[in-house]
Design an enzyme around this catalytic site. Structure first.
Site, PDB file in Angstrom:
ATOM      1  CB  SER A 166      -0.947  -0.033   1.198  1.00 13.35           C
ATOM      2  OG  SER A 166      -1.873   1.032   1.145  1.00 13.35           O
ATOM      3  CG  HIS A 193      -4.188  -1.111  -0.533  1.00 16.24           C
ATOM      4  ND1 HIS A 193      -4.064  -1.049   0.839  1.00 16.24           N
ATOM      5  CD2 HIS A 193      -4.608  -2.375  -0.804  1.00 16.24           C
ATOM      6  CE1 HIS A 193      -4.397  -2.225   1.359  1.00 16.24           C
ATOM      7  NE2 HIS A 193      -4.727  -3.037   0.389  1.00 16.24           N
ATOM      8  CG  ASP A 286      -5.468  -5.910   2.649  1.00 16.66           C
ATOM      9  OD1 ASP A 286      -6.039  -6.981   2.934  1.00 16.66           O
ATOM     10  OD2 ASP A 286      -5.292  -5.514   1.486  1.00 16.66           O
TER      11      ASP A 286
END
Length: 359
Positions: A166, A193, A286
């Site tokens: 991310s 992401h 995540d």
């Protein structure tokens, strides 16, 4: 929060200053139009967060300004730019050490609300992170990779390398993949992401940084040897029973899109050949659950170490779960993956690390 604003266009600079002060309630300690001025101001008063444009006054653009400033100062830089689909300068700046990129807000209320929401999340990032300079952290050497071709085959690759990341991910991924050989029987799939409108630009930029060929996933493909695949939509990427890569909106309630956990769990269920998984820098939690599921199946797993992370959120969650066999910096992970590729293509047989190894 003390903010520095660097943007060439005066009217856009004033717009940013107004939003930071009025909508976020933060202090703008200085604003300038050029990278040279930004470096000079940093020597006097370093901001908690620097908002950097790509187009600046003078000869230095935002990419060079980011690289130059981070060589001297431990700053947190965020790129604020108009996110044209093929704006590879954004990803060059991320590779130079900027931790994230957000859309330059227009004057309409939805755009402003999106900007304010992203900035509030970035406040958490800047408070937990002391960014290393570009030489220590997220710069990747540009390779001579002209005429790259993938080893197309009807057969699935011998080895699948799954990478989740991310905030700060593009630069970390580039460092890692720069270590891998162009020609191999391995395929790489990246879950980053990122809004779908930026995925094509990242793929084009990454293709210039690394030996392997890079492409976005349209949906329905199967992994290919010698190719890096990048998820390109705001839906989740998963693998079905036939080994094809498909997008799905479910589970709707998962806020991370595309979700690393969803992809890791799907390949745990459907991939039948050798598999290695990596979780890199990022905010939130995540990926840790999926990485642990893969480790329990006997797959070798890696997480990025705290010192090299832009944001030690996702890898920290993985480390706390005991999901990683090895915890290393991106370049070191790339070196270990190169060893694994060489073993998988030779007579040796790579085995995952023992529980607790290198933790």
């Amino acid at each position: 929060m003390k903010i520095g604003v660097v943007r060439g266009d005066l009217s856009e600079r004033e717009h940013l200053i107004r939003l930071v002060k009025e909508r976020l309630g933060w202090e703008v300690i200085w604003s300038v139009g050029s990278g040279i001025e930004a470096g000079q101001r940093c020597r006097i008063q370093k901001p908690d967060l620097m908002l950097m444009g790509i187009k600046l006054s003078g000869k230095m653009d935002g990419v060079e300004a980011t690289r130059t400033i981070l060589k001297e100062h431990q700053c947190t830089i965020v790129i604020v730019s108009r996110m044209e689909r093929q704006n590879t300068s954004i990803f060059k700046a991320l590779s130079a050490g900027a931790i994230d990129a957000i859309e330059m807000p227009s004057r309409n209320s939805e755009s402003i609300s999106n900007f304010v929401s992203r900035m509030r999340k970035l406040k958490t990032v800047s408070q937990e992170h002391a960014l290393k300079n570009a030489e220590q952290g997220f710069s990747a050497p540009k390779k001579n990779v002209k005429n790259k071709v993938s080893q197309l085959s009807d057969d699935l690759p011998d080895l699948l390398i799954a990478i989740g990341c991310s905030t700060g991910g593009p630069g970390a991924v580039a460092l890692l993949l720069a270590e891998l050989p162009e020609a191999s029987r391995a395929s790489v799939i990246i879950i980053q992401h990122m809004d779908e409108e930026h995925a094509s630009g990242m793929a084009e930029w990454l293709d210039m940084q690394i030996p392997m060929r890079t492409r976005t996933i349209q949906g329905g493909e199967r992994p290919e040897s010698g190719t890096v695949f990048l998820a390109k939509t705001n839906d989740h990427l998963t693998m079905d029973a036939s080994g094809r890569l498909i997008y799905t909106k479910d589970p709707i309630e998962n806020p991370y899109r595309p979700s690393v956990d969803e992809f890791f769990c799907s390949i745990a269920q459907h991939w039948r050949k050798k598999l290695v998984a990596v979780l890199l820098t990022g905010m939130g939690r995540d990926g840790g659950r999926g990485l642990l599921a893969l480790r329990r199946l006997g797959c070798h797993t890696f997480a990025q170490d705290k010192a090299s992370c832009a944001v030690y959120g996702m890898p920290q969650d993985a480390a706390q779960r005991g999901a990683a066999n090895e915890i290393l910096a991106p370049g070191q992970i790339g070196g270990r993956l190169r060893e694994i590729i060489n073993i998988s293509q030779g007579s040796g047989n790579f085995q995952g690390g023992k529980p607790g190894e290198n933790e």
